[in-house]
Design a protein around this motif. Structure first.
Motif, PDB file in Angstrom:
ATOM      1  N   UNK A 258       0.848  -1.186   0.000  1.00 12.56           N
ATOM      2  CA  UNK A 258       0.000   0.000   0.000  1.00 12.56           C
ATOM      3  C   UNK A 258       0.887   1.240   0.000  1.00 12.56           C
ATOM      4  N   UNK A 259       0.357   2.360  -0.423  1.00 14.26           N
ATOM      5  CA  UNK A 259       1.116   3.604  -0.377  1.00 14.26           C
ATOM      6  C   UNK A 259       1.336   4.023   1.073  1.00 14.26           C
ATOM      7  N   UNK A 260       2.476   4.634   1.354  1.00 20.72           N
ATOM      8  CA  UNK A 260       2.745   5.152   2.693  1.00 20.72           C
ATOM      9  C   UNK A 260       1.921   6.415   2.887  1.00 20.72           C
ATOM     10  N   UNK A 261       1.048   6.407   3.876  1.00 19.80           N
ATOM     11  CA  UNK A 261       0.102   7.501   4.078  1.00 19.80           C
ATOM     12  C   UNK A 261       0.776   8.762   4.608  1.00 19.80           C
ATOM     13  N   UNK A 262       1.659   8.598   5.591  1.00 18.04           N
ATOM     14  CA  UNK A 262       2.219   9.763   6.258  1.00 18.04           C
ATOM     15  C   UNK A 262       3.574   9.396   6.851  1.00 18.04           C
ATOM     16  N   UNK A 263       4.463  10.382   6.938  1.00 15.82           N
ATOM     17  CA  UNK A 263       5.792  10.158   7.492  1.00 15.82           C
ATOM     18  C   UNK A 263       6.196  11.397   8.285  1.00 15.82           C
ATOM     19  N   UNK A 264       6.743  11.200   9.498  1.00 12.37           N
ATOM     20  CA  UNK A 264       7.062  12.335  10.375  1.00 12.37           C
ATOM     21  C   UNK A 264       8.291  12.034  11.228  1.00 12.37           C
ATOM     22  N   UNK A 265       9.129  13.076  11.427  1.00  8.60           N
ATOM     23  CA  UNK A 265      10.193  13.025  12.415  1.00  8.60           C
ATOM     24  C   UNK A 265       9.619  13.377  13.786  1.00  8.60           C
ATOM     25  N   UNK A 266      10.328  12.975  14.827  1.00  7.52           N
ATOM     26  CA  UNK A 266       9.886  13.250  16.189  1.00  7.52           C
ATOM     27  C   UNK A 266      10.362  14.643  16.614  1.00  7.52           C
TER      28      UNK A 266
ATOM     29  N   UNK B 164      -5.140   5.719  -3.636  1.00  6.31           N
ATOM     30  CA  UNK B 164      -5.214   4.512  -2.816  1.00  6.31           C
ATOM     31  C   UNK B 164      -6.527   4.447  -2.051  1.00  6.31           C
ATOM     32  N   UNK B 165      -6.591   5.057  -0.877  1.00  6.47           N
ATOM     33  CA  UNK B 165      -7.818   4.966  -0.095  1.00  6.47           C
ATOM     34  C   UNK B 165      -8.599   6.270  -0.072  1.00  6.47           C
ATOM     35  N   UNK B 166      -8.029   7.336  -0.613  1.00  2.00           N
ATOM     36  CA  UNK B 166      -8.744   8.595  -0.684  1.00  2.00           C
ATOM     37  C   UNK B 166      -8.875   9.321   0.640  1.00  2.00           C
ATOM     38  N   UNK B 167      -8.218   8.834   1.703  1.00  3.45           N
ATOM     39  CA  UNK B 167      -8.355   9.465   3.007  1.00  3.45           C
ATOM     40  C   UNK B 167      -7.453  10.676   3.160  1.00  3.45           C
ATOM     41  N   UNK B 168      -6.324  10.685   2.465  1.00  2.82           N
ATOM     42  CA  UNK B 168      -5.415  11.818   2.548  1.00  2.82           C
ATOM     43  C   UNK B 168      -4.953  12.199   1.140  1.00  2.82           C
ATOM     44  N   UNK B 169      -4.494  13.427   1.017  1.00 10.20           N
ATOM     45  CA  UNK B 169      -3.927  13.856  -0.254  1.00 10.20           C
ATOM     46  C   UNK B 169      -2.467  14.233  -0.039  1.00 10.20           C
ATOM     47  N   UNK B 170      -1.917  14.980  -0.956  1.00  9.73           N
ATOM     48  CA  UNK B 170      -0.493  15.291  -0.905  1.00  9.73           C
ATOM     49  C   UNK B 170      -0.200  16.271   0.230  1.00  9.73           C
ATOM     50  N   UNK B 171       0.754  15.939   1.105  1.00  8.99           N
ATOM     51  CA  UNK B 171       1.114  16.800   2.231  1.00  8.99           C
ATOM     52  C   UNK B 171       2.556  17.250   2.094  1.00  8.99           C
ATOM     53  N   UNK B 172       3.012  18.103   3.010  1.00 10.23           N
ATOM     54  CA  UNK B 172       4.378  18.612   2.958  1.00 10.23           C
ATOM     55  C   UNK B 172       5.068  18.371   4.300  1.00 10.23           C
ATOM     56  N   UNK B 173       6.385  18.609   4.320  1.00  8.27           N
ATOM     57  CA  UNK B 173       7.162  18.465   5.542  1.00  8.27           C
ATOM     58  C   UNK B 173       7.822  19.781   5.902  1.00  8.27           C
ATOM     59  N   UNK B 174       7.791  20.144   7.196  1.00  9.67           N
ATOM     60  CA  UNK B 174       8.455  21.333   7.696  1.00  9.67           C
ATOM     61  C   UNK B 174       9.669  20.921   8.521  1.00  9.67           C
TER      62      UNK B 174
ATOM     63  N   UNK C  33       3.371  10.718  -7.979  1.00  8.88           N
ATOM     64  CA  UNK C  33       3.227  11.969  -7.246  1.00  8.88           C
ATOM     65  C   UNK C  33       3.894  11.843  -5.875  1.00  8.88           C
ATOM     66  N   UNK C  34       4.671  12.862  -5.480  1.00  6.61           N
ATOM     67  CA  UNK C  34       5.234  12.889  -4.139  1.00  6.61           C
ATOM     68  C   UNK C  34       4.099  13.150  -3.162  1.00  6.61           C
ATOM     69  N   UNK C  35       3.933  12.248  -2.225  1.00  4.18           N
ATOM     70  CA  UNK C  35       2.765  12.290  -1.365  1.00  4.18           C
ATOM     71  C   UNK C  35       3.032  12.899   0.004  1.00  4.18           C
ATOM     72  N   UNK C  36       4.132  12.513   0.635  1.00  2.97           N
ATOM     73  CA  UNK C  36       4.450  13.004   1.970  1.00  2.97           C
ATOM     74  C   UNK C  36       5.951  13.203   2.081  1.00  2.97           C
TER      75      UNK C  36
ATOM     76  N   UNK D 266      13.117  12.994   3.531  1.00  4.80           N
ATOM     77  CA  UNK D 266      12.379  11.778   3.201  1.00  4.80           C
ATOM     78  C   UNK D 266      11.217  12.117   2.274  1.00  4.80           C
ATOM     79  N   UNK D 267      10.924  11.219   1.369  1.00  2.00           N
ATOM     80  CA  UNK D 267       9.803  11.404   0.455  1.00  2.00           C
ATOM     81  C   UNK D 267       9.119  10.093   0.155  1.00  2.00           C
ATOM     82  N   UNK D 268       7.793  10.101   0.118  1.00  2.00           N
ATOM     83  CA  UNK D 268       7.031   8.918  -0.259  1.00  2.00           C
ATOM     84  C   UNK D 268       6.169   9.259  -1.469  1.00  2.00           C
ATOM     85  N   UNK D 269       5.770   8.239  -2.203  1.00  2.00           N
ATOM     86  CA  UNK D 269       5.001   8.454  -3.426  1.00  2.00           C
ATOM     87  C   UNK D 269       3.608   7.867  -3.313  1.00  2.00           C
ATOM     88  N   UNK D 270       2.728   8.375  -4.143  1.00  6.79           N
ATOM     89  CA  UNK D 270       1.336   7.939  -4.156  1.00  6.79           C
ATOM     90  C   UNK D 270       1.164   6.823  -5.186  1.00  6.79           C
ATOM     91  N   UNK D 271       1.826   5.704  -4.963  1.00  5.65           N
ATOM     92  CA  UNK D 271       1.791   4.601  -5.930  1.00  5.65           C
ATOM     93  C   UNK D 271       0.509   3.797  -5.785  1.00  5.65           C
TER      94      UNK D 271
END
Length: 504
Positions: A48-56, A363-373, A427-430, A441-446
């Motif tokens: 499945x596509x990686x929905x979200x990715x975050x540093x602590x 994929x599941x339509x729950x999230x769209x393309x986000x960014x990282x700060x 598409x770069x997703x997160x 880090x970057x994930x795609x909307x595969x």
């Protein structure tokens, strides 16, 4: 700590030794980002596509900022980004399977948020980190990284639709907020009391994203428009909560929220894509004391020795901003340091080569393309909505220099690996940026079920191989080769001399 990590820490200490102020540090980070390339490609064990990715970046992140986490399919995966040299290490993995004892159904996870682990860290010698995850089963699971187990379950807030968003604030260690887009409902939880303390129903259609502010208010973005909503008097910012849960119906009580204008309609009108924004799909906030260079008037500074000393020192002030992005890759920075009544738009810009109508999640339509700060909100990393597979990193620091004409500049353009080009791009997703800006880090909307799903790209600095590490055999061979060339030239000269003598 292993020996590769010791060597890296010594090298990092030497590099930072000559940096004395925030401006130099920012310039140093900007130079690092320009050197990043794809070095590590991580394939998670799901399709499945990686929905979200975050540093602590919680308040306890000084000990645990080396970790980042991702959610995809029914799995949460936590990685170590620092302590194995330049390599990535798997710390723990949680599979959201059905648990009869805990009365959870399990299923896909759609969102995550790091939680302040101050209280839980007391039980662990090396500290701990907590992560909240939620999704299809409509409960929030709090997972301890040290214990690799669920230590708390929040249930009862959502009963009709999956949870699609989570938000925390590092200055509100006890508060956590959950969002259900389909249910049109937001719940505020007390982690200590393990219950919902307040909720808002009928928030509106298409609420994809939210961010929790330290005053207890909540800013939400909707895909149905470019104006955000700030819900006030929602979370009680303090140690005490009302004994009974408070419920607000946003459709009947319009006084519970106010509009937040990000200026997207103006940015859209200037762009070639059209005169309409496609709605907000990601909002993040930053509230922290930051250092600025003292810019007192030179004439006043010459009057007294006291002011001359101030000239060379840095001053701190509270910086509070909102950063929002639309689905067609427009970004806005809003400064509300002086309150929302006098909030101002610092900048609005469009990501380079952005398409006018970016595709949403396949994929599941729950999230769209986000960014990282970045942890200090000076850099932003995101895609442009197209399938070029490029991560664009923008420098937002120009927005804080007081010059309204300044616009964020493109600090780095991180290209995909040559093996992942052409038809394999998505598409770069997160995105996410490490604290030291050495990793992005970057994930795609595969598409689900393909070999490209569940892939994460890690951009790093690839060092050049020093000449002293060149194998000795090559040096000997080169020397031998040079000797052969010289001998051949000498022999050719002797032959020519002999020919000339014979002719004479």
């Amino acid at each position: 700590m292993n020996s590769p990590q010791r060597k890296i820490l010594k090298k990092r200490t030497r590099e930072l030794a000559n940096i004395s102020n925030a401006t130099d540090l920012h310039r140093f980070h900007s130079n690092l980002l320009q050197k990043l390339e794809v070095k590590t490609v991580i394939k998670e064990n799901h399709e499945r596509a990686i929905e979200e990715i975050k540093y602590n970046f919680t308040k306890t992140f000084t000990k645990c900022s080396n970790m980042f986490a991702s959610v995809g399919s029914d799995a949460l995966t936590v990685y170590d980004d620092n302590h194995f040299g330049d390599h990535v290490a798997l710390v723990c993995q949680f599979k959201n399977a059905e648990n009869v004892d805990a009365k959870t159904k399990g299923g896909p996870l759609y969102c995550l948020s790091w939680v302040d682990a101050k209280n839980n860290s007391e039980h662990h010698e090396q500290g701990d980190a907590l992560i909240a995850v939620a999704g299809e089963d409509m409960v929030v699971s709090i997972i301890s990284v040290s214990e690799s187990a669920v230590v708390q379950i929040l249930r009862g807030g959502h009963a009709k639709a999956p949870i699609t968003g989570l938000a925390t604030n590092k200055n509100l260690s006890d508060a956590l907020v959950s969002l259900s887009e389909d249910e049109q409902k937001i719940c505020a939880w007390s982690l200590k009391e393990n219950r919902v303390v307040s909720e808002i129903t009928n928030i509106g259609i298409g609420c994809k994203t939210m961010t929790l502010l330290e005053d207890g208010s909540l800013v939400c973005g909707f895909t149905t428009g470019s104006i955000g909503k700030r819900f006030t008097n929602f979370v009680v910012a303090g140690s005490s909560y009302p004994k009974k849960k408070t419920t607000i119906d946003a459709s009947k009580n319009t006084k519970c929220y106010e509009a937040v204008d990000f200026g997207f309609s103006r940015a859209s009108a200037k762009s070639k894509g059209g005169d309409k924004s496609t709605g907000i799909d990601c909002i993040q906030s930053f509230e922290e004391d930051v250092e600025f260079e003292n810019t007192l008037d030179n004439k006043k500074q010459k009057k007294t020795e006291k002011n001359n000393k101030k000239k060379d020192s840095n001053v701190k002030r509270r910086r509070q901003i909102l950063v929002a992005k639309t689905a067609d890759s427009e970004v806005s920075v809003v400064d509300f340091s002086s309150g929302f009544a006098s909030a101002k738009i610092e900048s609005t810009f469009r990501v380079e080569n952005a398409t006018s109508s970016a595709p949403t999640s396949k994929t599941n339509g729950k999230r769209t393309v986000s960014f990282g700060l970045s942890h200090d909100a000076t850099f932003l990393a995101c895609g442009n909505g197209s399938r070029d597979g490029i991560v664009y990193v923008y420098d937002l620091n120009v927005a804080s220099d007081g010059d309204s004409s300044s616009q964020p500049s493109l600090a780095a353009k991180l290209l995909p690996h040559e093996r992942h080009s052409g038809t394999m791009l998505d598409v770069i997703r997160s995105c996410a940026i490490a604290k030291d800006c050495r990793h992005v880090l970057g994930t795609t909307d595969a598409n689900d079920g393909t070999n490209r799903a569940g892939i994460m790209f890690r951009y790093e600095i690839i060092p050049e191989q020093p000449k002293e590490y060149e194998p000795p055999m090559l040096k000997n061979e080169e020397a031998a080769g040079e000797k052969k060339v010289i001998d051949k030239e000498n022999n050719d000269d002797d032959d020519n001399k002999n020919k000339n003598n014979n002719n004479a």
